[in-house]
Enzyme design. Structure first.
Site, PDB file in Angstrom:
ATOM      1  N   GLU A 124      38.388  32.328  35.333  1.00 18.81           N
ATOM      2  CA  GLU A 124      39.726  32.643  34.862  1.00 18.81           C
ATOM      3  C   GLU A 124      40.089  34.033  35.357  1.00 18.81           C
ATOM      4  O   GLU A 124      39.212  34.754  35.857  1.00 18.81           O
ATOM      5  CB  GLU A 124      39.784  32.555  33.332  1.00 18.81           C
ATOM      6  N   ALA A 127      37.812  36.273  33.677  1.00 18.30           N
ATOM      7  CA  ALA A 127      36.447  35.766  33.498  1.00 18.30           C
ATOM      8  C   ALA A 127      35.943  35.213  34.827  1.00 18.30           C
ATOM      9  O   ALA A 127      36.164  34.052  35.143  1.00 18.30           O
ATOM     10  CB  ALA A 127      36.407  34.684  32.408  1.00 18.30           C
ATOM     11  N   GLY A 128      35.282  36.079  35.597  1.00 23.77           N
ATOM     12  CA  GLY A 128      34.694  35.646  36.861  1.00 23.77           C
ATOM     13  C   GLY A 128      33.183  35.590  36.703  1.00 23.77           C
ATOM     14  O   GLY A 128      32.623  34.574  36.308  1.00 23.77           O
ATOM     15  N   SER A 129      32.517  36.715  36.985  1.00 26.36           N
ATOM     16  CA  SER A 129      31.069  36.774  36.778  1.00 26.36           C
ATOM     17  C   SER A 129      30.719  36.599  35.303  1.00 26.36           C
ATOM     18  O   SER A 129      29.693  36.022  34.960  1.00 26.36           O
ATOM     19  CB  SER A 129      30.525  38.120  37.281  1.00 26.36           C
ATOM     20  N   TRP A 153      40.848  30.362  41.006  1.00 26.74           N
ATOM     21  CA  TRP A 153      39.905  30.084  42.097  1.00 26.74           C
ATOM     22  C   TRP A 153      39.344  28.668  42.051  1.00 26.74           C
ATOM     23  O   TRP A 153      38.166  28.456  42.326  1.00 26.74           O
ATOM     24  CB  TRP A 153      38.728  31.067  42.095  1.00 26.74           C
ATOM     25  N   GLN A 336      29.574  42.197  67.609  1.00 27.04           N
ATOM     26  CA  GLN A 336      29.148  43.345  68.417  1.00 27.04           C
ATOM     27  C   GLN A 336      28.662  42.916  69.808  1.00 27.04           C
ATOM     28  O   GLN A 336      28.956  43.559  70.809  1.00 27.04           O
ATOM     29  CB  GLN A 336      28.038  44.110  67.694  1.00 27.04           C
ATOM     30  N   GLU A 363      30.185  31.341  44.057  1.00 33.43           N
ATOM     31  CA  GLU A 363      28.988  30.744  43.434  1.00 33.43           C
ATOM     32  C   GLU A 363      28.118  31.799  42.773  1.00 33.43           C
ATOM     33  O   GLU A 363      26.899  31.667  42.685  1.00 33.43           O
ATOM     34  CB  GLU A 363      28.165  29.973  44.475  1.00 33.43           C
ATOM     35  N   THR A 365      28.399  36.239  42.488  1.00 31.01           N
ATOM     36  CA  THR A 365      28.281  37.325  43.463  1.00 31.01           C
ATOM     37  C   THR A 365      26.812  37.676  43.684  1.00 31.01           C
ATOM     38  O   THR A 365      25.946  37.393  42.848  1.00 31.01           O
ATOM     39  CB  THR A 365      29.008  38.589  42.974  1.00 31.01           C
TER      40      THR A 365
END
Length: 379
Positions: A124, A127-129, A153, A336, A363, A365
């Protein structure tokens, strides 16, 4: 890696499909951010959309190793398309491990047909992690629940036939009181979607917020016990994280192969740049890191296939964290090696670098993965 004859044949079949159907559209998907619906049909015909569904429900009875093989091979060309192959994992696993037999008989045979898209809605805006901070509410009302709130998400939610959604059913602290529900967004009034997020990478994999306004869900769509949905989502994540690691391995392998070929062709100072020790060291480091990540991913897959949940919990976080950090490093090094050309969209490595960044975030962090690893080691 040492695979069985069946696994080698499966890998070869995935490679052929990728070369025929995915490689030609990979750059176009990134450029337009188009969800390639035709890939759902193709993967469904291969059994990839329903790989986890057991034979008793009409599925191919695949396992974690096979899913990792599929995601690795597809990700060499397009991690976004690789996500399509495994997107039903997060719906199937809660049903297999926590759902009722009635739910399995109701939903799994439909998914086994191969044309169904599913999603999971956990995060949300606030409310992620910290999943325990979610505010979406489900209130019991007779023989159904009424759900209000907002999710963020939600990958593929806008295209999904079914969504497993986490909502709070009580005021119990932390993760207690979080329940899992099966939503049918194309049939249930009150569900709407916001704008497609404009992402740096993983374009072609739609992410949208979900708005829930008095959405009525039958009580029979509650997955497992009321208040135990957090555990169901964590088990699904543990089984899905190794496949994210496999995506990272495939993504890095694709970048490495492109870099190796380019280093042999590109000439400076009258010789190919692959003859310069500085470039050789970069290529050597890339190869070592990829092989180390691959070994960790498939060791994790073996633990999952053996049902060793304690070891899986530790290795899943290790595989996801190590492999995504590796993919970010390898794809950056690939740019590179290509030099100025690598920074242009004429070559695939800049897209690969953009895709790699998300793997360190979704999924769970990599900072959260390190917390999980440390807690498991100290327990």
């Amino acid at each position: 890696m040492t695979f069985t004859e069946e696994q080698v044949a499966f890998r070869d079949s995935v490679q052929k499909v990728v070369a025929k159907h995915v490689a030609p559209i990979a750059a176009e998907i990134d450029a337009t951010d188009r969800f390639p619906e035709e890939i759902v049909k193709i993967f469904g015909e291969m059994g990839l959309m329903q790989l986890w569904v057991p034979e008793q429900y009409g599925g191919p009875n695949g396992n974690l190793t096979m899913m990792c093989i599929a995601r690795e091979e597809i990700s060499k060309v397009s991690p976004a398309c690789a996500s399509i192959a495994g997107l039903n994992t997060m719906f199937i696993m809660p049903l297999l491990h926590f759902g009722s037999e009635e739910q399995r008989k109701r939903f799994l045979p439909i998914i086994a047909e191969g044309g169904i898209v599913t999603a999971i809605a956990i995060s949300e805006p606030q409310a992620g992690s910290d999943v325990s901070a979610l505010n979406t509410r489900a209130r019991k009302d007779g023989d159904s629940y009424v759900i209000n709130g907002r999710k963020q998400w939600c990958s593929y939610g806008v295209a999904a036939d079914y969504i497993v959604l986490m909502a709070r059913t009580s005021d119990s602290p932390g993760s207690d009181g979080i329940s899992a529900f099966i939503l049918e967004p194309k049939k249930m009034p009150g569900i709407s979607f916001g704008r497609h997020e404009r992402k740096m990478g993983f374009r072609g994999a739609p992410n949208t917020p979900i708005f829930l306004d008095n959405v009525r869900v039958p009580a029979e769509n509650l997955v497992g016990e009321e208040g135990k949905g957090f555990k169901a989502s964590m088990r699904a994540l543990d089984l899905n994280r190794p496949t994210i690691g496999a995506q990272c391995v495939g993504l890095a392998q694709g970048a490495f192969e492109a870099s190796l070929a380019y280093a042999k062709e590109r000439k400076q100072f009258k010789k190919s740049i692959s003859e310069f020790q500085g470039v050789q060291f970069i290529l050597a480091d890339m190869a070592m890191q990829i092989e180390a990540a691959r070994a960790l991913v498939y060791e994790c897959a073996r633990a999952g296939d053996a049902g060793d949940w304690k070891r899986l919990n530790l290795l899943a976080s290790m595989a996801k964290c190590f492999s995504s950090d590796m993919a970010m490093k390898v794809t950056t090094d690939a740019v590179q090696v290509f030099g100025g050309y690598g920074y242009t969209m004429d070559y695939p490595v800049e897209r690969m670098m953009r895709d790699a960044k998300l793997t360190q975030i979704f999924e769970g962090t990599n900072q959260i993965q390190r917390l999980v690893i440390a807690r498991e080691l100290l327990r």
